[in-house]
Design a protein around this motif. Sequence first.
Motif, PDB file in Angstrom:
ATOM      1  N   ALA A  11       0.825  -1.207   0.000  1.00  0.00           N
ATOM      2  CA  ALA A  11       0.000   0.000   0.000  1.00  0.00           C
ATOM      3  C   ALA A  11       0.862   1.260   0.000  1.00  0.00           C
ATOM      4  O   ALA A  11       0.577   2.211  -0.738  1.00  0.00           O
ATOM      5  N   ILE A  12       1.908   1.268   0.791  1.00  0.00           N
ATOM      6  CA  ILE A  12       2.788   2.445   0.849  1.00  0.00           C
ATOM      7  C   ILE A  12       3.419   2.707  -0.512  1.00  0.00           C
ATOM      8  O   ILE A  12       3.397   3.838  -1.010  1.00  0.00           O
ATOM      9  N   ALA A  13       3.981   1.672  -1.115  1.00  0.00           N
ATOM     10  CA  ALA A  13       4.653   1.854  -2.407  1.00  0.00           C
ATOM     11  C   ALA A  13       3.674   2.280  -3.493  1.00  0.00           C
ATOM     12  O   ALA A  13       3.987   3.149  -4.309  1.00  0.00           O
ATOM     13  N   ASN A  14       2.485   1.690  -3.508  1.00  0.00           N
ATOM     14  CA  ASN A  14       1.522   2.033  -4.548  1.00  0.00           C
ATOM     15  C   ASN A  14       0.914   3.411  -4.329  1.00  0.00           C
ATOM     16  O   ASN A  14       0.686   4.142  -5.292  1.00  0.00           O
ATOM     17  N   PHE A  15       0.673   3.766  -3.091  1.00  0.00           N
ATOM     18  CA  PHE A  15       0.100   5.079  -2.805  1.00  0.00           C
ATOM     19  C   PHE A  15       1.101   6.193  -3.115  1.00  0.00           C
ATOM     20  O   PHE A  15       0.763   7.186  -3.750  1.00  0.00           O
ATOM     21  N   LEU A  16       2.338   6.010  -2.685  1.00  0.00           N
ATOM     22  CA  LEU A  16       3.340   7.051  -2.891  1.00  0.00           C
ATOM     23  C   LEU A  16       3.975   6.996  -4.284  1.00  0.00           C
ATOM     24  O   LEU A  16       4.507   8.000  -4.750  1.00  0.00           O
ATOM     25  N   GLY A  17       3.898   5.850  -4.943  1.00  0.00           N
ATOM     26  CA  GLY A  17       4.466   5.724  -6.287  1.00  0.00           C
ATOM     27  C   GLY A  17       3.593   6.336  -7.357  1.00  0.00           C
ATOM     28  O   GLY A  17       4.064   6.659  -8.444  1.00  0.00           O
ATOM     29  N   GLY A  18       2.327   6.494  -7.056  1.00  0.00           N
ATOM     30  CA  GLY A  18       1.418   7.089  -8.032  1.00  0.00           C
ATOM     31  C   GLY A  18       0.918   6.056  -9.031  1.00  0.00           C
ATOM     32  O   GLY A  18       1.175   4.867  -8.916  1.00  0.00           O
ATOM     33  N   CYS A  19       0.236   6.528 -10.031  1.00  0.00           N
ATOM     34  CA  CYS A  19      -0.359   5.659 -11.040  1.00  0.00           C
ATOM     35  C   CYS A  19       0.574   5.552 -12.241  1.00  0.00           C
ATOM     36  O   CYS A  19       0.969   6.556 -12.824  1.00  0.00           O
ATOM     37  N   ALA A  20       0.896   4.333 -12.604  1.00  0.00           N
ATOM     38  CA  ALA A  20       1.736   4.092 -13.775  1.00  0.00           C
ATOM     39  C   ALA A  20       0.927   3.357 -14.834  1.00  0.00           C
ATOM     40  O   ALA A  20       1.412   2.459 -15.501  1.00  0.00           O
ATOM     41  N   CYS A  21      -0.330   3.725 -14.945  1.00  0.00           N
ATOM     42  CA  CYS A  21      -1.237   3.023 -15.844  1.00  0.00           C
ATOM     43  C   CYS A  21      -0.965   3.382 -17.305  1.00  0.00           C
ATOM     44  O   CYS A  21      -0.708   4.536 -17.633  1.00  0.00           O
ATOM     45  N   ILE A  22      -1.030   2.378 -18.134  1.00  0.00           N
ATOM     46  CA  ILE A  22      -0.977   2.561 -19.582  1.00  0.00           C
ATOM     47  C   ILE A  22      -2.212   1.862 -20.123  1.00  0.00           C
ATOM     48  O   ILE A  22      -2.363   0.655 -19.967  1.00  0.00           O
ATOM     49  N   CYS A  23      -3.092   2.640 -20.742  1.00  0.00           N
ATOM     50  CA  CYS A  23      -4.416   2.129 -21.076  1.00  0.00           C
ATOM     51  C   CYS A  23      -4.544   1.523 -22.468  1.00  0.00           C
ATOM     52  O   CYS A  23      -5.486   0.797 -22.734  1.00  0.00           O
TER      53      CYS A  23
END
Length: 164
Positions: free
Chosen positions: A68-80
């Motif tokens: 959760a920490i890494a994903n929350f602070l890492g932001g969104c790296a989505c490629i759609c």
Amino acid sequence: MAKMAAAIVVCIVVLALDVTAGILGIQAQAAQNKTKKVTILFIQCEKPVYKAYQLGLAAAVLLVVAHAIANFLGGCACICSQLEFIRASINRKLAATTIVLSWIALIAGFSLLLAGAMSNSKSKTSCGFTHGHTLALGGIMCFVHAGITVAYYVTATAAAHEAA
């Protein structure tokens, strides 16, 4: 410079949580292995070990917190879309790949740790198919998760700095 220091702190925290979770998972397996077992073919009867239950559950919680920490602070790296993937920078492609891998490692590690912990949550002897080393495997997946998640955080942070 302050952003780099913050990124290093986040990586250290995530590593510490995942490594602690991995060690707890392996210790839970060691505690479970100390109990008496009777095995006939593939059927095994054993008494649950409350310490293995506690350690396995704690490891699962730490794994989720690190994720959760890494994903929350890492932001969104989505490629759609495929076109967006082709046009994306290497950092963004790596971030998108490692976030998928981190979710796979989370699901595998969490499932193994929870299955191992729950098999020790009962108060009486149970018989069934041999469980193998689910807690130890879950602990190992915590170490795998640590490497992948830190790689995700680093690449996601680098991709965010490219866009800025």
